[in-house]
Design a protein around this motif. Structure first.
Motif, mmCIF file in Angstrom:
data_model
loop_
_atom_site.group_PDB
_atom_site.id
_atom_site.type_symbol
_atom_site.label_atom_id
_atom_site.label_comp_id
_atom_site.label_asym_id
_atom_site.label_seq_id
_atom_site.Cartn_x
_atom_site.Cartn_y
_atom_site.Cartn_z
ATOM 1 N N SER A 242 0.831 -1.216 0.000
ATOM 2 C CA SER A 242 0.000 0.000 0.000
ATOM 3 C C SER A 242 0.862 1.262 0.000
ATOM 4 O O SER A 242 0.489 2.281 -0.573
ATOM 5 N N LEU B 112 -3.182 8.103 -2.849
ATOM 6 C CA LEU B 112 -3.974 7.062 -2.188
ATOM 7 C C LEU B 112 -5.332 7.604 -1.740
ATOM 8 O O LEU B 112 -6.329 6.893 -1.765
ATOM 9 N N SER C 217 -5.546 0.405 -2.152
ATOM 10 C CA SER C 217 -6.512 1.199 -2.922
ATOM 11 C C SER C 217 -6.610 0.686 -4.349
ATOM 12 O O SER C 217 -5.627 0.237 -4.928
#
Lengths: 193, 306
Positions: B73, B130, B264
């Protein structure tokens, strides 16, 4: 040197204030309308189109009649009622404005591209509206009722309502489908409250 | 950030006093200071303790990232943390080899600081993406605005640096560092304003990471500004403030990374055709403008009466 010294402190204070404002969750608005479907339903409503009725309620003839045939206390009470009606109308106007804003944001969030000019204009308009709204409220609280402006207002609102109704009804279905797609992608419901 | 701030002088005292020859002496330093009477905990010692703790916190954060598999991430944030840790070690070695009152140590410290600033900017950009990247339209607008903010502030700092009377390395470093910190803080605030304006729901962990960066940048701007005014008299406080604010920042990040952050998903091809926005947006704006005019009409009619 001294100006520069304090300007950096001021800049940080400004940034902090902005951050606090931005971090305040808009829960009030979120609770007003739980999802996009509700928003789309409400888009059809136009509080402002009830203006002719409000105008009728504000008729000076009525006030004159009450003043001549009733007591001063009654006339005073009627004046207060009138003020309340205009304030309620203003609140309704603001609701119309906020609903449109939310609709525009939803469309922007789900579009592949947005135009800077359009978004900037919307930001400017909402700032202007917030300012004017407060000013008009202040005027009304000061005891001045805007009767003369109501005629023009009535006509304008009706015209706009018809014009926007067509476009929004047509595109509302597209928005609902797109919002559902966004919800399923996100897995938590659409992110645009 | 990173530690370089506090190190130049703080570390020198530490190393000279301790005369440590081993590489992992900071571990011993923490233990010794933990049992030290409170009255002996002066600014320098507290700073050194903070610096040591921060090294371990950085390592701990990296472990957290790996353990929760957050590396997928936050790739740039991870790179930044790794580089940060490596820099701390390099600085330790440099100070040990050359001492602190040395040009080599000076350039290594500030050179690594420059690299860290760039990596930090990348990490912040990653967080911005993000948070907003899922909304292609908003993101296309937001990244331009964010970049413009950063560029404007840096440009202002450049002009400011050009017009100030003193032109030396020290003032240059202060002006450049402050400008970059301020631009990062401004970019993060603008990011949060975007989130608020478009009512975008965001992951609290990512928000906390961004807040950590923001807090550190704000303290750095204030710190640099005071340092510029009071120069050497403020150096010890400046150094300690840098270390402690970074420590706070590490705690915030640690809290944010205590669990796995879902990855995401970017770029659902298109939820709306482009022309939908092109058609609706002007209509909505026209109506908003009209509602605004209604209000101004109220105002314009009534104002003269009052």
């Amino acid at each position: 040197m001294s100006f520069s010294f304090f300007s950096y402190f001021a800049a940080i204070a400004l940034l902090l204030a902005l951050l606090v404002w931005a971090l305040r969750s808009p829960r009030r608005r979120a609770s007003q309308s739980k999802d996009e479907a509700a928003l789309l339903e409400q888009l059809g409503r136009r509080h402002a189109i009830y203006l002719p009725l409000i105008r009728q309620a504000l008729s000076p003839v009525d006030i004159a009649f009450i003043a001549s045939h009733g007591s001063a206390a009654l006339a005073q009470r009627i004046r207060k009622e009138r003020r309340r009606v205009v304030l309620a109308y203003l609140v309704a106007l603001r609701e119309d404005f906020n609903r449109l804003l939310r609709f525009a944001k939803l469309v922007a969030a789900l579009s592949p591209e947005v135009a800077t000019a359009q978004e900037a204009e919307r930001l400017w308009l909402s700032t202007q509206f917030a300012w004017r709204y407060q000013m008009v409220r202040a005027v009304i609280y000061a005891g001045l009722l805007p009767q003369r402006s109501l005629d023009a207002l009535s006509h304008m609102v009706s015209e706009l309502a018809v014009r926007m109704e067509t476009a929004i009804t047509e595109l509302g279905e597209h928005t609902a489908v797109a919002a559902k797609m966004a919800s399923s992608l996100d897995g938590r419901g659409a992110d645009v409250a | 950030m990173i530690g370089v701030t506090g190190k130049a002088r703080g570390l020198s005292c530490y190393l000279s006093v301790k005369k440590c020859s081993r590489f992992f002496d900071p571990l011993l330093g923490i233990c010794q200071r933990a049992i030290m009477p409170l009255k002996m905990l002066d600014l320098q010692t507290a700073q050194q303790l903070g610096w040591n703790v921060s090294i371990f916190l950085r390592a701990f954060l990296l472990c957290l990232i790996l353990f929760h598999r957050n590396i997928r991430s936050f790739p740039f944030f991870t790179i930044y943390l790794v580089a940060n840790l490596v820099t701390a070690v390099i600085l330790l070695l440099t100070y040990h080899a050359y001492g602190t009152n040395n040009w080599t140590a000076y350039f290594v410290a500030w050179g690594s600081q420059a690299v860290m600033l760039c990596l930090r900017a990348l990490a912040v950009a990653e967080l911005c993406r993000l948070l907003l990247g899922r909304y292609r339209g908003i993101w296309s607008l937001a990244w331009r605005v964010l970049l413009s903010c950063a560029v404007l502030i840096v440009a202002y700092a450049w002009i400011y640096a050009a017009i100030i009377p003193e032109h030396n390395l020290e003032s240059g470093v202060i002006v450049a560092g402050r400008a970059l910190e301020l631009s990062m803080a401004a970019a993060i605030v603008v990011l949060f304003v975007f989130l608020r304006h478009y009512e975008v729901a965001s992951d609290p962990s990512i928000r906390s990471l961004a807040l950590g960066f923001f807090l550190y940048s704000c303290v750095s701007v204030i710190n640099f500004t005071v340092l510029e005014k009071y120069s050497r008299r403020y150096e010890a406080v400046w150094s300690a403030t840098g270390v402690f604010s970074y420590l706070v920042c590490l705690f915030v990040w640690g809290w944010a990374l205590r669990k796995t952050v879902p990855r995401s998903i970017f770029g659902p091809s298109s939820l709306f055709a482009k022309n939908v926005y092109e058609r609706i947006s002007p209509e909505v704006n026209a109506r908003l403008r009209a509602l605004n005019e209604q209000l101004s009409h109220f105002w314009n009619v009534e104002a003269p009466r009052s």
